[in-house]
Scaffold this motif. Structure first.
Motif, PDB file in Angstrom:
ATOM      1  N   ALA A 279      -9.364 -34.076  74.730  1.00 56.71           N
ATOM      2  CA  ALA A 279      -9.236 -33.348  76.076  1.00 56.71           C
ATOM      3  C   ALA A 279      -8.051 -33.786  76.747  1.00 56.71           C
ATOM      4  O   ALA A 279      -7.855 -33.313  78.016  1.00 56.71           O
ATOM      5  N   GLN A 280      -7.126 -34.739  76.302  1.00 55.19           N
ATOM      6  CA  GLN A 280      -5.890 -35.139  77.062  1.00 55.19           C
ATOM      7  C   GLN A 280      -4.811 -34.248  76.651  1.00 55.19           C
ATOM      8  O   GLN A 280      -3.854 -34.230  77.456  1.00 55.19           O
ATOM      9  N   HIS A 281      -4.910 -33.180  75.874  1.00 55.60           N
ATOM     10  CA  HIS A 281      -3.868 -32.451  75.553  1.00 55.60           C
ATOM     11  C   HIS A 281      -3.808 -31.472  76.908  1.00 55.60           C
ATOM     12  O   HIS A 281      -4.588 -31.184  77.560  1.00 55.60           O
ATOM     13  N   SER A 282      -2.304 -31.171  77.235  1.00 59.76           N
ATOM     14  CA  SER A 282      -1.861 -30.693  78.502  1.00 59.76           C
ATOM     15  C   SER A 282      -2.735 -29.227  78.577  1.00 59.76           C
ATOM     16  O   SER A 282      -2.740 -29.012  79.774  1.00 59.76           O
TER      17      SER A 282
ATOM     18  N   GLN B 160      -5.464 -23.112  73.617  1.00 63.17           N
ATOM     19  CA  GLN B 160      -6.468 -23.631  74.312  1.00 63.17           C
ATOM     20  C   GLN B 160      -7.775 -23.125  73.862  1.00 63.17           C
ATOM     21  O   GLN B 160      -8.624 -24.254  73.870  1.00 63.17           O
ATOM     22  N   THR B 161      -7.867 -22.116  73.413  1.00 62.78           N
ATOM     23  CA  THR B 161      -9.380 -21.877  72.715  1.00 62.78           C
ATOM     24  C   THR B 161      -9.498 -22.448  71.456  1.00 62.78           C
ATOM     25  O   THR B 161     -10.524 -23.186  70.979  1.00 62.78           O
ATOM     26  N   SER B 162      -8.408 -23.017  70.672  1.00 58.39           N
ATOM     27  CA  SER B 162      -8.549 -23.870  69.389  1.00 58.39           C
ATOM     28  C   SER B 162      -9.054 -25.089  69.808  1.00 58.39           C
ATOM     29  O   SER B 162      -9.956 -25.679  69.339  1.00 58.39           O
ATOM     30  N   PHE B 163      -8.151 -25.876  70.795  1.00 51.40           N
ATOM     31  CA  PHE B 163      -8.643 -26.992  71.249  1.00 51.40           C
ATOM     32  C   PHE B 163      -9.943 -27.211  71.964  1.00 51.40           C
ATOM     33  O   PHE B 163     -10.723 -28.257  71.684  1.00 51.40           O
ATOM     34  N   ALA B 164     -10.253 -26.228  72.864  1.00 53.58           N
ATOM     35  CA  ALA B 164     -11.541 -26.280  73.186  1.00 53.58           C
ATOM     36  C   ALA B 164     -12.742 -26.299  72.378  1.00 53.58           C
ATOM     37  O   ALA B 164     -13.774 -27.015  72.411  1.00 53.58           O
ATOM     38  N   ALA B 165     -12.358 -25.486  71.198  1.00 56.42           N
ATOM     39  CA  ALA B 165     -13.561 -25.635  70.049  1.00 56.42           C
ATOM     40  C   ALA B 165     -13.615 -26.868  69.596  1.00 56.42           C
ATOM     41  O   ALA B 165     -14.678 -27.440  69.157  1.00 56.42           O
ATOM     42  N   VAL B 166     -12.736 -27.642  69.442  1.00 56.81           N
ATOM     43  CA  VAL B 166     -12.573 -28.944  68.985  1.00 56.81           C
ATOM     44  C   VAL B 166     -13.354 -29.904  69.724  1.00 56.81           C
ATOM     45  O   VAL B 166     -14.208 -30.801  69.267  1.00 56.81           O
ATOM     46  N   CYS B 167     -13.204 -29.693  71.072  1.00 59.16           N
ATOM     47  CA  CYS B 167     -13.906 -30.796  72.041  1.00 59.16           C
ATOM     48  C   CYS B 167     -15.247 -30.170  71.985  1.00 59.16           C
ATOM     49  O   CYS B 167     -16.312 -31.212  71.802  1.00 59.16           O
ATOM     50  N   LEU B 168     -15.704 -29.073  71.879  1.00 54.45           N
ATOM     51  CA  LEU B 168     -17.107 -28.539  71.708  1.00 54.45           C
ATOM     52  C   LEU B 168     -17.886 -29.254  70.475  1.00 54.45           C
ATOM     53  O   LEU B 168     -18.871 -29.753  70.418  1.00 54.45           O
ATOM     54  N   GLY B 169     -17.268 -29.081  69.139  1.00 53.80           N
ATOM     55  CA  GLY B 169     -17.463 -29.819  68.129  1.00 53.80           C
ATOM     56  C   GLY B 169     -17.673 -31.282  68.135  1.00 53.80           C
ATOM     57  O   GLY B 169     -18.828 -31.965  67.864  1.00 53.80           O
ATOM     58  N   ILE B 170     -16.846 -31.975  68.445  1.00 51.44           N
ATOM     59  CA  ILE B 170     -16.796 -33.343  68.821  1.00 51.44           C
ATOM     60  C   ILE B 170     -17.907 -33.876  69.768  1.00 51.44           C
ATOM     61  O   ILE B 170     -18.807 -34.859  69.647  1.00 51.44           O
ATOM     62  N   CYS B 171     -18.039 -33.109  70.963  1.00 50.34           N
ATOM     63  CA  CYS B 171     -19.290 -33.452  71.831  1.00 50.34           C
ATOM     64  C   CYS B 171     -20.598 -33.303  71.260  1.00 50.34           C
ATOM     65  O   CYS B 171     -21.608 -34.050  71.581  1.00 50.34           O
ATOM     66  N   ARG B 172     -20.707 -32.290  70.444  1.00 49.85           N
ATOM     67  CA  ARG B 172     -22.192 -32.114  69.744  1.00 49.85           C
ATOM     68  C   ARG B 172     -22.380 -33.226  68.747  1.00 49.85           C
ATOM     69  O   ARG B 172     -23.542 -33.570  68.827  1.00 49.85           O
ATOM     70  N   HIS B 173     -21.444 -33.407  68.167  1.00 53.48           N
ATOM     71  CA  HIS B 173     -21.452 -34.785  67.239  1.00 53.48           C
ATOM     72  C   HIS B 173     -21.816 -36.210  67.964  1.00 53.48           C
ATOM     73  O   HIS B 173     -22.587 -36.701  67.657  1.00 53.48           O
ATOM     74  N   PHE B 174     -21.381 -36.307  69.130  1.00 47.44           N
ATOM     75  CA  PHE B 174     -21.362 -37.523  69.826  1.00 47.44           C
ATOM     76  C   PHE B 174     -22.770 -37.411  70.696  1.00 47.44           C
ATOM     77  O   PHE B 174     -23.500 -38.436  70.488  1.00 47.44           O
ATOM     78  N   LEU B 175     -23.309 -36.295  71.040  1.00 47.08           N
ATOM     79  CA  LEU B 175     -24.990 -36.187  71.695  1.00 47.08           C
ATOM     80  C   LEU B 175     -25.781 -36.464  70.261  1.00 47.08           C
ATOM     81  O   LEU B 175     -26.806 -37.007  70.753  1.00 47.08           O
ATOM     82  N   GLU B 176     -25.428 -35.885  69.074  1.00 43.89           N
ATOM     83  CA  GLU B 176     -26.425 -36.113  68.311  1.00 43.89           C
ATOM     84  C   GLU B 176     -26.607 -37.399  67.769  1.00 43.89           C
ATOM     85  O   GLU B 176     -27.547 -37.927  67.354  1.00 43.89           O
ATOM     86  N   GLU B 177     -25.346 -38.209  67.477  1.00 38.71           N
ATOM     87  CA  GLU B 177     -25.293 -39.620  67.298  1.00 38.71           C
ATOM     88  C   GLU B 177     -26.158 -40.379  68.260  1.00 38.71           C
ATOM     89  O   GLU B 177     -26.695 -41.347  68.264  1.00 38.71           O
ATOM     90  N   ALA B 178     -25.762 -40.024  69.528  1.00 38.63           N
ATOM     91  CA  ALA B 178     -26.266 -40.790  70.837  1.00 38.63           C
ATOM     92  C   ALA B 178     -27.869 -40.795  70.908  1.00 38.63           C
ATOM     93  O   ALA B 178     -28.449 -41.901  71.158  1.00 38.63           O
ATOM     94  N   ARG B 179     -28.384 -39.490  70.620  1.00 37.29           N
ATOM     95  CA  ARG B 179     -29.989 -39.277  70.625  1.00 37.29           C
ATOM     96  C   ARG B 179     -30.410 -40.143  69.316  1.00 37.29           C
ATOM     97  O   ARG B 179     -31.580 -40.770  69.296  1.00 37.29           O
ATOM     98  N   ALA B 180     -29.866 -40.364  68.062  1.00 37.71           N
ATOM     99  CA  ALA B 180     -30.257 -40.932  66.899  1.00 37.71           C
ATOM    100  C   ALA B 180     -30.293 -42.400  67.110  1.00 37.71           C
ATOM    101  O   ALA B 180     -31.036 -43.266  66.896  1.00 37.71           O
ATOM    102  N   PHE B 181     -28.945 -42.795  68.031  1.00 34.38           N
ATOM    103  CA  PHE B 181     -28.948 -44.141  68.296  1.00 34.38           C
ATOM    104  C   PHE B 181     -30.395 -44.596  69.178  1.00 34.38           C
ATOM    105  O   PHE B 181     -30.877 -45.623  69.059  1.00 34.38           O
ATOM    106  N   ILE B 182     -30.369 -43.994  70.387  1.00 33.18           N
ATOM    107  CA  ILE B 182     -31.413 -44.236  71.190  1.00 33.18           C
ATOM    108  C   ILE B 182     -32.700 -44.290  70.572  1.00 33.18           C
ATOM    109  O   ILE B 182     -33.352 -45.242  70.799  1.00 33.18           O
ATOM    110  N   GLU B 183     -33.043 -43.211  69.696  1.00 30.27           N
ATOM    111  CA  GLU B 183     -34.273 -43.423  68.821  1.00 30.27           C
ATOM    112  C   GLU B 183     -34.454 -44.815  67.751  1.00 30.27           C
ATOM    113  O   GLU B 183     -35.401 -45.200  67.831  1.00 30.27           O
ATOM    114  N   SER B 184     -33.350 -45.282  67.379  1.00 30.56           N
ATOM    115  CA  SER B 184     -33.260 -46.408  66.626  1.00 30.56           C
ATOM    116  C   SER B 184     -33.686 -47.624  67.412  1.00 30.56           C
ATOM    117  O   SER B 184     -34.179 -48.564  67.186  1.00 30.56           O
TER     118      SER B 184
END
Length: 355
Positions: A342-345, A215-239
């Motif tokens: 996040a689909q992981h059981s 659980q902790t391993s996969f949650a850390a992956v979710c955290l990292g991917i979401c950070r990347h998503f929000l960074e890319e979203a902010r850059a896209f909005i700025e563009s």
């Protein structure tokens, strides 16, 4: 020990994700072997790094923030090191000491093992084996013929395994999480194991319960991917700022405000996640056990974090317009990767698990 992935590697990983869906290149594999990122939970006696759990989780987050498939492969490859203490020491040295040692496998009990002199003959097929194309060792669970409810883990060598190229998920496409099959494979008794057995090494991770480990391993992956998503979203909005402010007054300001709010929420969730993990890990190291209440607390923290990352990404995704609907858009790929993890059981609360 602090593990920092160089910016040059991060840039190469992201370029590869754009061109190749994130399937690891020989060069990136060579880096992972050299940096021992598949051996975060392998004892130092076996040429591993053996990080404490909280430190390893930050590596998983860091790798996943670079790219979802990359982070998932680091996480799953490292997780296989958990089995190095369950195998007999001689087998562990043989199978885990090599620089290119990495495990792919499945927790599904889809195999049938027939006892024979010296070991077992095994038949079976198992899905979702991430890293299937480069693994040096495959692990899978089997039922023992004639022994009701007896399930044991088996270690297969690459020449015993057929990789079935059937991974066709909408996310984490670069993980090559194909099915594997064996037919009539002989496995000596000493290459079978149980993660419930007494570990052969003293490192704390080998006594840590397997469910919160996953659980902790996969949650850390979710955290990292979401950070990347929000960074890319902010850059896209700025563009898109000039176009949006001209076409519809307030669109840019609203999107910028929403991304800032979701980012703040994620920061809080990340702090709470690591606080729960680090506090209970310290108690576990001190006492040598983890209470049911602590396991429940950690599990709930992981499931809550995974759910919140999806909420943040989905709220922001709707504000980004038609461009991000294209599968080749980086934001689309990151969004799909997050939903796949996040689909992981183990990250889905029992009340919401209909499988």
């Amino acid at each position: 020990m602090s593990v920092i992935i160089p910016q040059s590697i991060a840039s190469e990983v992201r370029a590869n994700a754009r061109l190749n869906q994130g399937v690891l290149t020989p060069g990136l594999l060579a880096y992972l072997y050299e940096a021992k990122l598949f051996k975060l939970f392998v004892p130092e006696q076996l040429n591993g790094l053996m990080l404490p759990l909280p430190d390893a989780l930050r590596v998983f987050e860091q790798a996943s923030r670079i790219d979802g498939s990359f982070g998932w492969l680091v996480t799953i490859g490292s997780g296989g090191g958990f089995f190095s203490a369950a195998l007999p020491p001689a087998q562990a040295r043989e199978l885990f000491s090599g620089a290119n040692a990495v495990v792919a496998g499945s927790g599904h009990a889809n195999g049938l093992a027939r006892p024979v002199e010296g070991g077992y003959l095994v038949d079976g097929e198992w899905p979702y084996c991430s890293g299937s194309t480069y693994a040096s060792l495959y692990t899978a669970n089997c039922r023992i013929e004639g022994m009701k409810d007896d399930i044991r883990s088996f270690a297969f060598l690459p020449d015993q395994v057929e990789v079935i190229p059937d991974w066709n998920s909408f996310g984490l496409r670069g993980t090559e999480s194909h099915s594997i099959a064996v037919k009539g494979a002989f496995v000596p008794a000493e290459r079978t194991f149980s993660i419930m057995s007494e570990p052969h090494y003293d490192d704390a991770i080998f006594r840590y319960p397997f469910l919160p480990f996953a659980q902790t391993s996969f949650a850390a992956v979710c955290l990292g991917i979401c950070r990347h998503f929000l960074e890319e979203a902010r850059a896209f909005i700025e563009s898109r700022r000039e176009v949006w402010e001209t076409a519809r007054l307030g669109r840019y300001a609203n999107a910028d405000r929403v991304v800032a709010g979701q980012t703040a929420g994620l920061e809080t969730d990340g702090r709470n996640f690591y606080e729960a993990v680090e506090r209970t890990w310290a108690a576990f190291e001190d006492r040598g056990r983890m209470s049911d209440a602590e396991q429940a607390e950690v599990g709930e923290a992981c499931q809550r974090l995974a759910s919140h990352t999806l909420e943040y990404a989905n709220i922001v995704f709707r504000l980004l317009g038609m461009a991000v609907l294209m599968e080749d858009h980086p934001i689309n790929r990151i969004w799909r990767d997050l939903h796949t993890v996040a689909q992981h059981s183990v990250l889905v609360p029992a009340s919401a698990d209909e499988s």
